[in-house]
Design an enzyme around this catalytic site. Structure first.
Site, PDB file in Angstrom:
ATOM      1  N   LYS A  32       0.669  -1.399   0.021  1.00  0.00           N
ATOM      2  CA  LYS A  32       0.013   0.011   0.241  1.00  0.00           C
ATOM      3  C   LYS A  32       0.929   1.233   0.085  1.00  0.00           C
ATOM      4  O   LYS A  32       1.791   1.416   0.991  1.00  0.00           O
ATOM      5  CB  LYS A  32      -0.947   0.056   1.333  1.00  0.00           C
ATOM      6  N   ASP A  59      -3.304   4.287  -2.521  1.00  0.00           N
ATOM      7  CA  ASP A  59      -4.341   4.973  -1.455  1.00  0.00           C
ATOM      8  C   ASP A  59      -4.254   6.215  -1.508  1.00  0.00           C
ATOM      9  O   ASP A  59      -3.624   6.953  -0.686  1.00  0.00           O
ATOM     10  CB  ASP A  59      -3.979   4.330  -0.211  1.00  0.00           C
ATOM     11  N   LYS A  61      -7.046   8.583  -1.966  1.00  0.00           N
ATOM     12  CA  LYS A  61      -8.270   8.755  -1.476  1.00  0.00           C
ATOM     13  C   LYS A  61      -8.903  10.151  -2.225  1.00  0.00           C
ATOM     14  O   LYS A  61      -8.913  11.022  -1.491  1.00  0.00           O
ATOM     15  CB  LYS A  61      -8.225   9.231   0.311  1.00  0.00           C
ATOM     16  N   ASP A  64     -12.825  15.177  -4.971  1.00  0.00           N
ATOM     17  CA  ASP A  64     -13.130  16.291  -5.853  1.00  0.00           C
ATOM     18  C   ASP A  64     -14.443  16.308  -6.715  1.00  0.00           C
ATOM     19  O   ASP A  64     -15.085  15.361  -6.710  1.00  0.00           O
ATOM     20  CB  ASP A  64     -11.760  16.583  -6.624  1.00  0.00           C
ATOM     21  N   THR A 115     -10.311   5.488   9.931  1.00  0.00           N
ATOM     22  CA  THR A 115     -10.351   4.864  11.260  1.00  0.00           C
ATOM     23  C   THR A 115      -9.756   5.728  12.203  1.00  0.00           C
ATOM     24  O   THR A 115      -9.556   5.236  13.336  1.00  0.00           O
ATOM     25  CB  THR A 115      -9.369   3.537  10.902  1.00  0.00           C
ATOM     26  N   ARG A 205       2.671  -0.079  10.779  1.00  0.00           N
ATOM     27  CA  ARG A 205       3.720   0.302  11.747  1.00  0.00           C
ATOM     28  C   ARG A 205       4.131  -0.854  12.418  1.00  0.00           C
ATOM     29  O   ARG A 205       5.267  -1.389  12.901  1.00  0.00           O
ATOM     30  CB  ARG A 205       3.310   1.443  12.659  1.00  0.00           C
TER      31      ARG A 205
END
Length: 224
Positions: A32, A59, A61, A64, A115, A205
């Site tokens: 990702k 990713d 996102k 617009d 999230t 992480r």
């Protein structure tokens, strides 16, 4: 079966991202790459990561007006990411245009509720009913707009799977049982997410900041 783990390489540094991906590539199902990576390295950076042979989850996102998003998606056709994100809150026309502009084989999935947000955060921006209601509402919109699936937290994935049995459901904010939540507010373990209906889980992480990223990826893979 290919593992459902996609590792989140949330860094603008191409060298670091490539080194991490090389370490874990045998125990993850895809990479990702987020906005910080793309703004720093552009399409060429994505191509260099794709050369490792793993599917790319881009990713970005996108959010617009429909025409702008469609043109942005069209500009990514040469990269042909396996997965591309847009924001469900952009509305049906934007979602439809994004899917229509995507290259063949690219899954376009809609981000429902980040999230990092909880019910109080949503209330502060005028969204009533809490995260669960917002996620299922936007998932229904994405489905009717012809998208391939949505991004939602592990707390909502079971409800979305029930309403969208064939949807491609991406669950980020996933943490091992002994992992720190960090800036995520609605987290579950990888196994819980998959059991609830996740198609893939996105983990950053707990793998990328581990002393041995490959060992961390293998340990998480074993729980699935």
């Amino acid at each position: 079966m290919t593992t459902r783990i996609y590792v989140a390489l949330d860094t603008p540094d191409l060298t670091s991202a490539h080194a991490l991906a090389t370490k874990v590539r045998h125990h993850v199902g895809g990479l990702k790459l987020g906005l910080e990576f793309f703004t720093a390295n552009g399409p060429e950076g994505v191509r260099e990561m794709a050369a490792l042979g793993l599917p790319i989850f881009l990713d970005l996102k996108l959010h617009d007006i429909p025409n702008t998003v469609a043109k942005a998606v069209q500009s990514l056709r040469a990269i042909r990411p396996a997965i591309l994100t847009v924001h469900a809150a952009g509305g049906r026309a934007m979602l439809e245009d994004a899917k229509a502009a995507a290259p063949e084989g690219t899954r376009v999935v809609a981000v429902t509720t980040l999230t990092s947000l909880d019910d109080d955060d949503l209330a502060s921006i005028g969204v009533a009913g809490g995260a669960s209601a917002q996620v299922t509402r936007l998932a229904a919109l994405a489905r009717t707009a012809g998208l391939d699936g949505v991004v939602c937290s592990g707390a909502e994935v079971a409800a979305v799977r029930k309403q969208w049995p064939k949807g491609f459901l991406v669950v980020p904010g996933v943490r091992p049982a002994d992992g720190a939540a960090g800036d995520q507010k609605r987290v579950v373990t990888p196994r819980a997410a998959v059991d609830a209906g996740a198609s893939i889980v996105v983990i950053g992480r707990p793998i990328t900041q581990a002393q041995d990223p490959d060992l961390a990826a293998r340990a998480i893979e074993a729980t699935l």
